[in-house]
Design an enzyme around this catalytic site. Structure first.
Site, PDB file in Angstrom:
ATOM      1  N   ARG A  23      15.327   6.122  33.990  1.00  0.00           N
ATOM      2  CA  ARG A  23      16.422   6.738  34.845  1.00  0.00           C
ATOM      3  C   ARG A  23      16.971   7.216  34.154  1.00  0.00           C
ATOM      4  NH1 ARG A  23      21.385   4.614  35.657  1.00  0.00           N
ATOM      5  NH2 ARG A  23      22.240   5.267  37.716  1.00  0.00           N
ATOM      6  N   VAL A  25      16.178   8.601  30.798  1.00  0.00           N
ATOM      7  CA  VAL A  25      16.439   9.804  30.959  1.00  0.00           C
ATOM      8  C   VAL A  25      15.709  10.487  31.553  1.00  0.00           C
ATOM      9  CG1 VAL A  25      13.289  10.793  29.355  1.00  0.00           C
ATOM     10  CG2 VAL A  25      14.202   8.221  28.635  1.00  0.00           C
ATOM     11  N   ARG A  74      -3.464  -0.411  29.028  1.00  0.00           N
ATOM     12  CA  ARG A  74      -3.861  -0.169  27.509  1.00  0.00           C
ATOM     13  C   ARG A  74      -4.531   0.487  27.194  1.00  0.00           C
ATOM     14  NH1 ARG A  74      -1.693  -6.381  27.940  1.00  0.00           N
ATOM     15  NH2 ARG A  74       0.304  -5.498  26.437  1.00  0.00           N
ATOM     16  N   CYS A  75      -5.062   1.563  26.242  1.00  0.00           N
ATOM     17  CA  CYS A  75      -5.729   2.937  26.105  1.00  0.00           C
ATOM     18  C   CYS A  75      -6.260   2.790  24.747  1.00  0.00           C
ATOM     19  CB  CYS A  75      -5.483   4.417  26.520  1.00  0.00           C
ATOM     20  SG  CYS A  75      -6.816   5.415  26.337  1.00  0.00           S
ATOM     21  N   ASP A 129       8.557  -9.260  23.693  1.00  0.00           N
ATOM     22  CA  ASP A 129       8.645  -9.594  21.765  1.00  0.00           C
ATOM     23  C   ASP A 129       9.498  -9.732  20.981  1.00  0.00           C
ATOM     24  OD1 ASP A 129       6.077 -10.782  23.188  1.00  0.00           O
ATOM     25  OD2 ASP A 129       4.812  -9.580  22.137  1.00  0.00           O
ATOM     26  N   ARG A 164      10.453 -37.961  29.575  1.00  0.00           N
ATOM     27  CA  ARG A 164       8.880 -37.128  28.957  1.00  0.00           C
ATOM     28  C   ARG A 164      10.007 -36.137  27.831  1.00  0.00           C
ATOM     29  NH1 ARG A 164       6.555 -35.956  34.506  1.00  0.00           N
ATOM     30  NH2 ARG A 164       5.568 -38.040  34.738  1.00  0.00           N
ATOM     31  N   GLU A 189      14.470 -29.717  20.758  1.00  0.00           N
ATOM     32  CA  GLU A 189      14.071 -30.013  18.782  1.00  0.00           C
ATOM     33  C   GLU A 189      12.933 -29.545  18.329  1.00  0.00           C
ATOM     34  OE1 GLU A 189      14.390 -31.751  22.371  1.00  0.00           O
ATOM     35  OE2 GLU A 189      15.807 -32.516  21.498  1.00  0.00           O
ATOM     36  N   HIS A 217      14.550 -37.365  26.665  1.00  0.00           N
ATOM     37  CA  HIS A 217      13.822 -36.043  27.261  1.00  0.00           C
ATOM     38  C   HIS A 217      13.635 -35.582  25.937  1.00  0.00           C
ATOM     39  CE1 HIS A 217      16.710 -33.596  27.297  1.00  0.00           C
ATOM     40  NE2 HIS A 217      16.275 -32.766  26.850  1.00  0.00           N
ATOM     41  N   GLU A 224       2.813 -18.452  22.343  1.00  0.00           N
ATOM     42  CA  GLU A 224       1.417 -17.839  21.608  1.00  0.00           C
ATOM     43  C   GLU A 224       1.500 -18.648  20.238  1.00  0.00           C
ATOM     44  OE1 GLU A 224       2.125 -14.041  23.691  1.00  0.00           O
ATOM     45  OE2 GLU A 224       0.200 -14.734  25.510  1.00  0.00           O
ATOM     46  N   ARG A 245       4.338 -33.083  29.083  1.00  0.00           N
ATOM     47  CA  ARG A 245       3.877 -32.587  29.990  1.00  0.00           C
ATOM     48  C   ARG A 245       4.468 -31.370  29.113  1.00  0.00           C
ATOM     49  NH1 ARG A 245       2.545 -36.411  32.140  1.00  0.00           N
ATOM     50  NH2 ARG A 245       2.884 -36.791  34.137  1.00  0.00           N
TER      51      ARG A 245
HETATM   52  P1  ADP Z   1       2.312  -2.238  22.847  1.00  0.00           P
HETATM   53  O1  ADP Z   1       2.725  -1.265  22.488  1.00  0.00           O
HETATM   54  O2  ADP Z   1       3.270  -3.201  23.177  1.00  0.00           O
HETATM   55  O3  ADP Z   1       2.958  -3.100  21.395  1.00  0.00           O
HETATM   56  P2  ADP Z   1      -0.549  -2.312  22.496  1.00  0.00           P
HETATM   57  O4  ADP Z   1      -0.287  -2.438  21.100  1.00  0.00           O
HETATM   58  O5  ADP Z   1      -1.696  -2.925  23.780  1.00  0.00           O
HETATM   59  O6  ADP Z   1       1.211  -2.800  22.967  1.00  0.00           O
HETATM   60  O7  ADP Z   1       0.054  -0.692  22.549  1.00  0.00           O
HETATM   61  C1  ADP Z   1      -0.149   0.615  24.015  1.00  0.00           C
HETATM   62  C2  ADP Z   1      -1.017   1.538  23.596  1.00  0.00           C
HETATM   63  O8  ADP Z   1      -0.563   2.121  22.173  1.00  0.00           O
HETATM   64  C3  ADP Z   1      -2.781   0.872  23.261  1.00  0.00           C
HETATM   65  O9  ADP Z   1      -3.559   1.182  24.135  1.00  0.00           O
HETATM   66  C4  ADP Z   1      -2.869   2.684  22.502  1.00  0.00           C
HETATM   67  O10 ADP Z   1      -3.168   3.466  23.981  1.00  0.00           O
HETATM   68  C5  ADP Z   1      -1.878   2.952  21.619  1.00  0.00           C
HETATM   69  N1  ADP Z   1      -2.156   2.416  20.325  1.00  0.00           N
HETATM   70  C6  ADP Z   1      -2.284   1.363  19.262  1.00  0.00           C
HETATM   71  N2  ADP Z   1      -2.269   1.515  18.710  1.00  0.00           N
HETATM   72  C7  ADP Z   1      -2.049   2.892  18.721  1.00  0.00           C
HETATM   73  C8  ADP Z   1      -3.028   3.688  16.825  1.00  0.00           C
HETATM   74  N3  ADP Z   1      -3.006   2.972  15.776  1.00  0.00           N
HETATM   75  N4  ADP Z   1      -2.888   4.641  16.609  1.00  0.00           N
HETATM   76  C9  ADP Z   1      -2.436   5.332  18.804  1.00  0.00           C
HETATM   77  N5  ADP Z   1      -2.730   4.420  19.655  1.00  0.00           N
HETATM   78  C10 ADP Z   1      -2.130   3.124  19.133  1.00  0.00           C
HETATM   79  O1  F6P Z   2       3.495  -8.000  24.186  1.00  0.00           O
HETATM   80  C1  F6P Z   2       3.733  -8.287  25.078  1.00  0.00           C
HETATM   81  C2  F6P Z   2       2.427  -9.543  25.725  1.00  0.00           C
HETATM   82  O2  F6P Z   2       3.688 -10.311  26.843  1.00  0.00           O
HETATM   83  C3  F6P Z   2       3.067 -10.421  24.285  1.00  0.00           C
HETATM   84  O3  F6P Z   2       3.801 -11.725  24.544  1.00  0.00           O
HETATM   85  C4  F6P Z   2       1.379 -11.333  25.225  1.00  0.00           C
HETATM   86  O4  F6P Z   2       0.731 -12.056  24.463  1.00  0.00           O
HETATM   87  C5  F6P Z   2       1.039 -10.237  25.713  1.00  0.00           C
HETATM   88  O5  F6P Z   2       1.788  -9.529  26.009  1.00  0.00           O
HETATM   89  C6  F6P Z   2       0.252 -10.636  27.200  1.00  0.00           C
HETATM   90  O6  F6P Z   2      -0.391  -9.476  27.693  1.00  0.00           O
HETATM   91  P1  F6P Z   2      -1.169  -9.104  28.638  1.00  0.00           P
HETATM   92  O7  F6P Z   2      -0.391  -7.829  29.597  1.00  0.00           O
HETATM   93  O8  F6P Z   2      -2.494  -8.424  28.721  1.00  0.00           O
HETATM   94  O9  F6P Z   2      -1.058 -10.514  29.635  1.00  0.00           O
END
Ligand code: ADP
Ligand code: F6P
Length: 321
Positions: A23, A25, A74-75, A129, A164, A189, A217, A224, A245
């Site tokens: 929004r 941007v 993711r690409c 993250d 627990r 803890e 508790h 992760e 648990r």
């Molecule tokens: P995030 O941006 O949350 O860290 P990813 O690591 O999965 O998530 O990266 C997201 C997307 O960014 C990838 O699917 C890819 O399209 C692009 N990307 C990741 N690493 C590179 C890279 N080294 N060079 C160019 N594009 C990248």
């Molecule tokens: O990078 C963000 C994040 O939520 C991480 O904390 C987690 O490990 C991962 O993405 C989970 O990714 P996905 O979208 O593949 O479930």
């Protein structure tokens, strides 16, 4: 070159506050007389040419919503030089002069690749993250740690009733910022993170000390990437005899209405990114350092290492003695 047309995409894991940034941007660009095209599904949509026109009204009613209206993906194709060349051609074909990418450090490497190919591109940190070099804060982190805190509070109630130990897994494959901050705020803890080696015997000794002084508790927070949480829960039970648990919070941490803090930073970062692109700058990222908005060269920032706050980690250990 005068920038008149800005492209905008969200990439990687979604994060609450991305919509507030979208929004900001769009409205800042329109305020300054520029046009914005949304690119759907991150770099995947860029390669596929999935563009849409974003006007003032199209980003109404989204500031309070989690997720991203532009979708994300993711690409892997974009990691290759060939994929990046196609990306450049698609931007040129659409008449887009500059690009804003909201995402994590992977997405920022995509920004860097485009900047190296002459596209004025910038990165806005958006990931729960909080693990991006060059910034101490990322959009979505505040909402995520508050979601975890809410879960800790609820689990604490039932943990107390049943006397627990509850082991809770939070997100963070490579980074323990969520575990640390939510664990500190929630009075865990022990906090187990990928950045710090731990000895389960110490964790158990801490649990026994608490039990000996009448604690009802215990909460153990595990990122992760720190280890198999089910196995950790099993070992704690075997070593201490305590009823244990395990809860995996999972994607609940990625959704929800963004907090005020996330919306405010998202708005500032989105607006600043546009102003800088319109002034002719590219190859940068927005960040927060010492609580202030900063602009960093993206290549230099990505060369840094994002460290866990060891001081706060030690403090969490002291306070949960
Ligand atoms: P995030 O941006 O949350 O860290 P990813 O690591 O999965 O998530 O990266 C997201 C997307 O960014 C990838 O699917 C890819 O399209 C692009 N990307 C990741 N690493 C590179 C890279 N080294 N060079 C160019 N594009 C990248
Ligand atoms: O990078 C963000 C994040 O939520 C991480 O904390 C987690 O490990 C991962 O993405 C989970 O990714 P996905 O979208 O593949 O479930």
């Amino acid at each position: 070159m005068t920038v008149k047309h800005i492209g905008l995409l969200t990439s990687g894991g979604d994060a609450p506050g991305m919509n507030a940034c979208i929004r900001a941007v769009v409205r800042t660009a329109i305020f300054h007389g520029a046009k914005v095209s949304g690119i759907m599904r991150g770099f995947a949509g860029l390669l596929a040419g999935e563009f849409c026109c974003l006007d003032v009204g199209s980003v109404g009613e989204i500031i309070h919503r989690g997720g991203t209206v532009l979708r994300t993906a993711r690409c892997p194709e974009f990691n290759s030089p060939e994929g990046q060349e196609i990306g450049v051609r698609m931007l040129q074909k659409a008449g887009i002069d500059a690009l804003v990418v909201i995402g994590g450090d992977g997405s920022f490497r995509g920004v860097q690749a485009l900047a190296c190919r002459g596209i004025p591109a910038c990165g806005i940190p958006g990931t729960i993250d909080n693990d991006i070099p060059g910034t101490e804060y990322t959009i979505g982190f505040d909402t995520a740690i508050n979601t975890v805190l809410d879960a800790i509070n609820k689990i604490r109630d039932t943990a107390t009733s049943h006397e627990r130990t509850n082991v809770i897994e939070v997100m963070g494959r490579y980074a323990g910022h969520i575990a640390l901050m939510a664990g500190l705020a929630g009075g865990a803890e022990s906090i187990l993170v990928p950045e710090v080696t731990f000895d389960l015997n110490d964790v158990c000794a801490r649990l026994r000390r608490g039990q000996a002084r009448g604690k009802l508790h215990s909460i153990i927070l595990v990122a992760e990437g720190a280890g198999d949480v089910v196995e950790i829960g099993k070992l704690i039970h075997e070593k201490t005899g305590m009823e244990t648990r395990v809860t995996i919070l999972g994607h609940i941490q990625r959704g929800g209405n963004p907090t005020a803090k996330d919306r405010i930073w998202a708005s500032q970062m989105g607006a600043r990114a546009v102003e800088l692109l319109l002034s002719g700058k590219g190859g940068f990222m927005l960040g927060v350092r010492k609580g202030r908005l900063v602009v960093e060269d993206i290549a230099a920032a990505l060369a840094e290492k994002r460290e866990l706050d060891q001081g706060l980690y030690q403090l969490a250990g002291i306070l949960s003695i």
